[in-house]
Motif scaffolding. Structure first.
Motif, mmCIF file in Angstrom:
data_model
loop_
_atom_site.group_PDB
_atom_site.id
_atom_site.type_symbol
_atom_site.label_atom_id
_atom_site.label_comp_id
_atom_site.label_asym_id
_atom_site.label_seq_id
_atom_site.Cartn_x
_atom_site.Cartn_y
_atom_site.Cartn_z
ATOM 1 N N ARG A 102 47.260 30.462 39.289
ATOM 2 C CA ARG A 102 46.267 30.529 38.220
ATOM 3 C C ARG A 102 45.082 31.411 38.602
ATOM 4 O O ARG A 102 44.589 32.202 37.803
ATOM 5 N N TYR A 103 44.638 31.244 39.841
ATOM 6 C CA TYR A 103 43.535 32.074 40.332
ATOM 7 C C TYR A 103 43.890 33.554 40.244
ATOM 8 O O TYR A 103 43.094 34.374 39.785
ATOM 9 N N ALA A 104 45.089 33.916 40.714
ATOM 10 C CA ALA A 104 45.501 35.322 40.733
ATOM 11 C C ALA A 104 45.650 35.876 39.320
ATOM 12 O O ALA A 104 45.205 36.993 39.022
ATOM 13 N N ARG A 122 44.584 42.236 36.500
ATOM 14 C CA ARG A 122 45.218 43.292 37.285
ATOM 15 C C ARG A 122 46.418 42.790 38.083
ATOM 16 O O ARG A 122 47.137 43.587 38.690
ATOM 17 N N PHE A 123 46.665 41.479 38.084
ATOM 18 C CA PHE A 123 47.703 40.892 38.921
ATOM 19 C C PHE A 123 48.696 40.080 38.097
ATOM 20 O O PHE A 123 48.321 39.430 37.120
ATOM 21 N N ALA A 179 38.527 38.342 47.609
ATOM 22 C CA ALA A 179 39.695 38.851 48.339
ATOM 23 C C ALA A 179 40.524 39.775 47.452
ATOM 24 O O ALA A 179 40.979 40.842 47.895
ATOM 25 N N LEU A 180 40.724 39.389 46.194
ATOM 26 C CA LEU A 180 41.465 40.250 45.269
ATOM 27 C C LEU A 180 40.715 41.551 44.997
ATOM 28 O O LEU A 180 41.319 42.624 44.923
ATOM 29 N N ALA A 196 41.023 40.016 31.762
ATOM 30 C CA ALA A 196 42.179 39.600 30.966
ATOM 31 C C ALA A 196 42.628 40.711 30.018
ATOM 32 O O ALA A 196 43.797 40.786 29.651
ATOM 33 N N ASP A 197 41.694 41.586 29.630
ATOM 34 C CA ASP A 197 42.024 42.719 28.748
ATOM 35 C C ASP A 197 41.104 43.877 29.128
ATOM 36 O O ASP A 197 40.150 44.211 28.416
ATOM 37 N N PRO A 198 41.367 44.530 30.272
ATOM 38 C CA PRO A 198 40.426 45.529 30.805
ATOM 39 C C PRO A 198 40.267 46.774 29.941
ATOM 40 O O PRO A 198 39.258 47.466 30.044
#
Length: 220
Positions: free
Chosen positions: A19-21, A26-27, A114-115, A165-167
């Protein structure tokens, strides 16, 4: 979009990390594994951008799996997530090229950092050639600046998650507020700060048919 594999024997932590990622647009998490040997077999046959790897697992620990991954020629970047923080373990993992090391328990914003660091390094490498300034920035990342008084990292991440979520979309503060559950006033404050930091860009939208409004987009 960057592909992610999670190797973790605790299903609750696996789902949390997924969920975090995936809050970051982008992931995408392509596979999860609770058994290290299955992960090793899969990774040797499927190119993957990022592996989120636990240390304490049955069959082999994270260090042993990482050694096997590297011996098999797998070049995926690795974020290690573990309670093991002794100097010898950290040094061994660093020599094997992990990009970050998160000690349990960690906060959501630390995971996001980190991401972000992973994306920053990938973007720099895609540039093809790097001058000394770019190399220094890449090799010696500065710690994030503290937020202004009254602002919280968790709230900033909620705002950024809506943008990620929608870059490609241009977002109004009202739309971000609705998606994040925050007030419009709060969102405006954070968007103004993010714009000052060069993380988002603001533009006036004159095509609304009415009063022009300020819209924001994420700067990658």
């Amino acid at each position: 979009m960057y592909t992610v594999v999670i190797v973790e024997d605790d299903p609750i932590i696996t789902e949390l990390n997924r969920r975090y990622a995936e809050k970051d647009g982008r992931f995408t998490v392509t596979r999860t594994f609770s058994a290290p040997r299955q992960a090793l077999d899969w990774l040797t046959r499927h190119p993957t951008d990022l592996v989120i790897l636990d240390f304490y697992m049955p069959q082999m620990n994270g260090l042993e799996l990482l050694r096997s991954i590297r011996a098999a020629g797998v070049a995926s970047d690795v974020i290690m997530i573990t309670a093991a923080n002794d100097a010898a373990t950290v040094e061994a993992l660093t020599r094997l090229g992990i990009v970050d090391y998160l000690v349990k328990p960690f906060a959501y914003e630390r995971f996001c950092r980190a991401l972000e660091e992973f994306c920053r390094r990938r973007a720099a490498m895609r540039a093809g050639s790097l001058d000394q300034s770019a190399l220094d920035s890449l090799m010696h990342a500065a710690p994030p600046a503290p937020l202004p008084k009254g602002m919280q990292a968790q709230t900033q991440e909620r705002v950024l998650a809506c943008l990620r979520a929608d870059p490609a979309r241009r977002h109004t503060c009202e739309a971000i507020a609705e998606a994040s559950g925050l007030s419009v006033v709060t969102v405006r404050r954070y968007m103004s700060y993010l714009a000052q930091q060069g993380m988002v860009a603001g533009d006036m939208d004159y095509g609304t048919g009415g009063r022009p409004c300020l819209v924001y987009r994420l700067i990658k």
